[in-house]
Design a protein around this motif. Structure first.
Motif, mmCIF file in Angstrom:
data_model
loop_
_atom_site.group_PDB
_atom_site.id
_atom_site.type_symbol
_atom_site.label_atom_id
_atom_site.label_comp_id
_atom_site.label_asym_id
_atom_site.label_seq_id
_atom_site.Cartn_x
_atom_site.Cartn_y
_atom_site.Cartn_z
ATOM 1 N N LEU A 110 0.831 -1.202 0.000
ATOM 2 C CA LEU A 110 0.000 0.000 0.000
ATOM 3 C C LEU A 110 0.864 1.251 0.000
ATOM 4 C CD1 LEU A 110 -2.875 -0.628 2.566
ATOM 5 C CD2 LEU A 110 -2.962 -0.728 0.082
ATOM 6 N N PRO A 111 0.524 2.208 -0.838
ATOM 7 C CA PRO A 111 1.288 3.463 -0.812
ATOM 8 C C PRO A 111 0.886 4.334 0.363
ATOM 9 C CG PRO A 111 -0.465 3.584 -2.435
ATOM 10 C CD PRO A 111 -0.519 2.197 -1.861
ATOM 11 N N LEU A 112 1.828 5.079 0.871
ATOM 12 C CA LEU A 112 1.508 6.132 1.833
ATOM 13 C C LEU A 112 1.273 7.435 1.088
ATOM 14 C CD1 LEU A 112 3.956 5.958 4.886
ATOM 15 C CD2 LEU A 112 1.540 5.370 4.809
ATOM 16 N N SER A 113 2.109 7.635 0.098
ATOM 17 C CA SER A 113 2.131 8.915 -0.582
ATOM 18 C C SER A 113 1.093 8.962 -1.698
ATOM 19 C CB SER A 113 3.529 9.145 -1.142
ATOM 20 O OG SER A 113 3.637 10.449 -1.612
ATOM 21 N N SER A 114 0.897 10.137 -2.211
ATOM 22 C CA SER A 114 0.009 10.324 -3.354
ATOM 23 C C SER A 114 0.516 11.532 -4.134
ATOM 24 C CB SER A 114 -1.426 10.544 -2.880
ATOM 25 O OG SER A 114 -1.492 11.721 -2.098
ATOM 26 N N GLU A 115 -0.179 11.841 -5.189
ATOM 27 C CA GLU A 115 0.263 12.978 -6.009
ATOM 28 C C GLU A 115 -0.390 14.284 -5.551
ATOM 29 O OE1 GLU A 115 0.604 12.236 -10.260
ATOM 30 O OE2 GLU A 115 0.227 10.114 -9.828
ATOM 31 N N ASN A 116 -1.015 14.220 -4.398
ATOM 32 C CA ASN A 116 -1.629 15.442 -3.861
ATOM 33 C C ASN A 116 -0.537 16.476 -3.587
ATOM 34 O OD1 ASN A 116 -2.965 17.381 -2.240
ATOM 35 N ND2 ASN A 116 -4.489 15.822 -1.712
ATOM 36 N N PRO A 117 -0.647 17.662 -4.162
ATOM 37 C CA PRO A 117 0.428 18.652 -3.974
ATOM 38 C C PRO A 117 0.508 19.190 -2.549
ATOM 39 C CG PRO A 117 -1.398 19.596 -5.231
ATOM 40 C CD PRO A 117 -1.707 18.142 -5.060
ATOM 41 N N ALA B 186 -2.102 15.018 1.688
ATOM 42 C CA ALA B 186 -1.579 13.687 1.320
ATOM 43 C C ALA B 186 -1.424 12.818 2.563
ATOM 44 C CB ALA B 186 -0.235 13.845 0.610
ATOM 45 N N GLY B 187 -0.981 13.443 3.647
ATOM 46 C CA GLY B 187 -0.850 12.705 4.902
ATOM 47 C C GLY B 187 -2.197 12.248 5.425
ATOM 48 N N SER B 188 -3.197 13.112 5.329
ATOM 49 C CA SER B 188 -4.546 12.744 5.777
ATOM 50 C C SER B 188 -5.094 11.594 4.942
ATOM 51 C CB SER B 188 -5.492 13.943 5.681
ATOM 52 O OG SER B 188 -5.075 14.963 6.554
ATOM 53 N N ALA B 189 -4.826 11.636 3.661
ATOM 54 C CA ALA B 189 -5.307 10.554 2.787
ATOM 55 C C ALA B 189 -4.626 9.232 3.148
ATOM 56 C CB ALA B 189 -5.024 10.912 1.323
ATOM 57 N N ALA B 190 -3.339 9.304 3.434
ATOM 58 C CA ALA B 190 -2.616 8.090 3.838
ATOM 59 C C ALA B 190 -3.165 7.557 5.156
ATOM 60 C CB ALA B 190 -1.124 8.395 3.973
ATOM 61 N N ASN B 191 -3.442 8.476 6.051
ATOM 62 C CA ASN B 191 -4.005 8.068 7.342
ATOM 63 C C ASN B 191 -5.343 7.361 7.140
ATOM 64 O OD1 ASN B 191 -4.110 8.086 10.277
ATOM 65 N ND2 ASN B 191 -5.787 9.535 10.008
ATOM 66 N N ALA B 192 -6.153 7.892 6.247
ATOM 67 C CA ALA B 192 -7.453 7.266 5.973
ATOM 68 C C ALA B 192 -7.275 5.867 5.388
ATOM 69 C CB ALA B 192 -8.247 8.152 5.008
ATOM 70 N N ARG B 193 -6.302 5.715 4.507
ATOM 71 C CA ARG B 193 -6.070 4.379 3.921
ATOM 72 C C ARG B 193 -5.660 3.385 4.994
ATOM 73 N NH1 ARG B 193 -3.974 7.291 -0.344
ATOM 74 N NH2 ARG B 193 -1.822 7.159 0.354
ATOM 75 N N LEU B 194 -4.815 3.827 5.905
ATOM 76 C CA LEU B 194 -4.330 2.902 6.943
ATOM 77 C C LEU B 194 -5.417 2.548 7.950
ATOM 78 C CD1 LEU B 194 -0.693 4.165 7.735
ATOM 79 C CD2 LEU B 194 -1.457 2.462 6.078
ATOM 80 N N LEU C 117 0.905 10.763 8.516
ATOM 81 C CA LEU C 117 0.723 12.211 8.350
ATOM 82 C C LEU C 117 1.792 12.762 7.402
ATOM 83 C CD1 LEU C 117 1.936 14.068 11.564
ATOM 84 C CD2 LEU C 117 2.654 11.774 10.913
ATOM 85 N N GLY C 118 1.532 13.966 6.932
ATOM 86 C CA GLY C 118 2.504 14.625 6.079
ATOM 87 C C GLY C 118 3.465 15.457 6.899
ATOM 88 N N VAL C 119 4.735 15.428 6.513
ATOM 89 C CA VAL C 119 5.741 16.230 7.223
ATOM 90 C C VAL C 119 6.646 16.924 6.203
ATOM 91 C CG1 VAL C 119 5.763 14.776 9.284
ATOM 92 C CG2 VAL C 119 7.327 14.272 7.425
ATOM 93 N N GLU C 120 7.218 18.028 6.646
ATOM 94 C CA GLU C 120 8.109 18.790 5.775
ATOM 95 C C GLU C 120 9.458 18.963 6.472
ATOM 96 O OE1 GLU C 120 7.516 22.529 2.846
ATOM 97 O OE2 GLU C 120 7.099 22.939 4.950
ATOM 98 N N VAL D 107 5.390 11.767 3.319
ATOM 99 C CA VAL D 107 4.330 11.198 4.155
ATOM 100 C C VAL D 107 4.960 10.087 4.967
ATOM 101 C CG1 VAL D 107 2.111 10.014 4.205
ATOM 102 C CG2 VAL D 107 2.546 11.781 2.483
ATOM 103 N N SER D 108 4.637 10.050 6.253
ATOM 104 C CA SER D 108 5.291 9.107 7.162
ATOM 105 C C SER D 108 4.258 8.428 8.047
ATOM 106 C CB SER D 108 6.288 9.876 8.039
ATOM 107 O OG SER D 108 6.799 9.059 9.066
ATOM 108 N N ILE D 109 4.590 7.222 8.481
ATOM 109 C CA ILE D 109 3.781 6.658 9.559
ATOM 110 C C ILE D 109 3.999 7.521 10.795
ATOM 111 C CG2 ILE D 109 3.753 4.312 8.656
ATOM 112 C CD1 ILE D 109 5.937 3.619 10.734
ATOM 113 N N SER D 110 3.068 7.492 11.707
ATOM 114 C CA SER D 110 3.105 8.392 12.863
ATOM 115 C C SER D 110 3.925 7.807 14.018
ATOM 116 C CB SER D 110 1.678 8.640 13.349
ATOM 117 O OG SER D 110 1.150 7.436 13.890
ATOM 118 N N GLY D 111 4.241 8.675 14.959
ATOM 119 C CA GLY D 111 4.911 8.210 16.169
ATOM 120 C C GLY D 111 4.063 7.206 16.925
ATOM 121 N N HIS D 112 2.756 7.421 16.903
ATOM 122 C CA HIS D 112 1.856 6.480 17.575
ATOM 123 C C HIS D 112 1.923 5.105 16.899
ATOM 124 C CE1 HIS D 112 -1.569 5.126 19.885
ATOM 125 N NE2 HIS D 112 -2.105 4.665 18.766
ATOM 126 N N ALA D 113 2.019 5.111 15.567
ATOM 127 C CA ALA D 113 2.105 3.829 14.841
ATOM 128 C C ALA D 113 3.362 3.064 15.248
ATOM 129 C CB ALA D 113 2.102 4.086 13.331
#
Lengths: 226, 129
Positions: free
Chosen positions: A98-105, A110-118, A160-163, A171-177
């Motif tokens: 499963l991808p975490l990332s997406s082409e969302n600019p 993008a992080g929220s979308a990844a969170n929803a997928r997980l 979540l997304g991080v910069e 996009v990264s898995i979270s500290g909680h994960a």
């Protein structure tokens, strides 16, 4: 203080076998217990031989799901896409990747979308394998404006997304994960062993040190000493 | 943990049968680190000469292996070395525990733990039993 057990390998082949053996053992344990395994792996070139050995192992891969620990905001056909490299290796075996990332600019979206997928996956992660840089940046936990949010993420945030300070968006898995994962492994080169031991002892405020403070399970670390 | 002498004064010897190379190498390393002496083989048929010649305290075997599976190996082990304990380190636990599966009496199925230190703890327990 984190309980660390170091597995030193003197050559690349032993290092790869050690990591593949450890991950394989954890996957099989998860399949035995729950008929499914959810594994978060970083893509790093020095781990490719280990992943090759892992992919050679015989098991019913259809019940194994991989997610990258972190990935850049790039399309899957981009040569830097980490999920594409994992997919190329494990999808032919039947595993789900499963991808975490997406082409969302917008990296936050993008992080929220990844969170929803997980959220649709059986949780927690059975394994998080982590690497870290000389600067103590571990997986997607980078020293930047989003570090505190990434590490102190609420229970319902899995990604979540991080910069980074340099403007790189991931996009990264979270500290909680990571904190809730059933097992946590590290893979590193010998020159970084002291940094991991210091972080495990709680002696550093690097992202690595902050993440490790959240981990409650014993941690195995595979070290390439050459 | 240091070397654990048994009643005869030698170290405890474990025969490990696992067909996957990386899994076998890693398991051998982990068990040796716990202080046990390990002979590792990649299939059941390769284990037989060791069973016949060796003096092992424990057979630690995968179930699904080429040529001779772990259940058959355990049966042969019960004939060749009846005092040796047997532990399966794989899935299919229900199959292996089933009375009809053919596993020798007293063989113990290890439900794979998540962490290798749990595996070595389990080995300690079965050897102490």
């Amino acid at each position: 203080m984190t309980e660390l057990e170091l597995w030193e390998a003197e050559d690349a082949d032993e290092f790869a076998s050690s990591i593949a053996g450890d991950i394989g053992f954890i996957i099989d344990s998860a399949l035995d217990a729950r008929r499914q395994a959810l594994i978060a792996l970083p893509w790093e070139d020095f781990l490719a031989p280990a992943y090759d050995k892992l992919a050679e192992q015989r098991r019913d891969w259809r019940h194994v799901t991989f997610v990258p620990t972190h990935d850049d905001l790039v399309p899957v056909n981009d040569p830097t896409s980490k999920v594409a490299k994992l997919a190329k290796l494990f999808m032919p075996k039947g595993a789900r990747v499963l991808p975490l990332s997406s082409e969302n600019p917008d990296y936050k979206l993008a992080g929220s979308a990844a969170n929803a997928r997980l959220q649709d996956l059986g949780w927690p992660l059975d394994l998080v394998l982590m690497t870290f840089s000389d600067d103590g940046e571990a997986a997607g936990f980078v020293d930047g404006p989003d570090l505190a949010e990434a590490i102190e993420s609420p229970d319902d945030i899995r990604a979540l997304g991080v910069e980074t300070p340099g403007g790189r968006q991931i996009v990264s898995i979270s500290g909680h994960a990571v904190a809730k994962a059933r097992t946590v492994l590290f893979a590193l080169r010998g020159q970084n062993q002291a940094a991991l031991e210091a972080a495990g002892a709680g002696d550093t405020e690097t992202p690595l040190g902050q993440v490790l403070r959240k981990v409650t399970v014993p941690v195995d670390a595979h070290v390439l000493t050459d | 943990m240091g070397e654990q002498p048994d009643r005869s004064g030698r170290g405890i010897r474990i025969l490990l049968a696992e067909d996957d190379d990386s899994m076998r190498a890693f398991l051998q390393r982990a068990i040796e680190r716990a202080g046990y002496s390990v002979v590792a083989v990649d299939c059941g048929t390769a284990a037989l000469p060791h069973l016949a010649e060796g003096d092992f305290d424990l057979l630690l075997t995968d179930i699904v292996m080429p040529e001779m599976d772990g259940i058959e190996l355990a049966q042969r082990a019960a004939q060749l070395a009846p005092k040796m304990r047997v532990m399966f380190i794989t899935g299919f636990a229900a199959v292996a525990l089933s009375k009809n599966a053919g596993a020798p009496e007293g063989a113990r199925v290890l439900s794979k733990p998540f962490h290798l230190r749990e595996l070595t703890n389990e080995i300690e327990r079965i050897l102490a039993a």
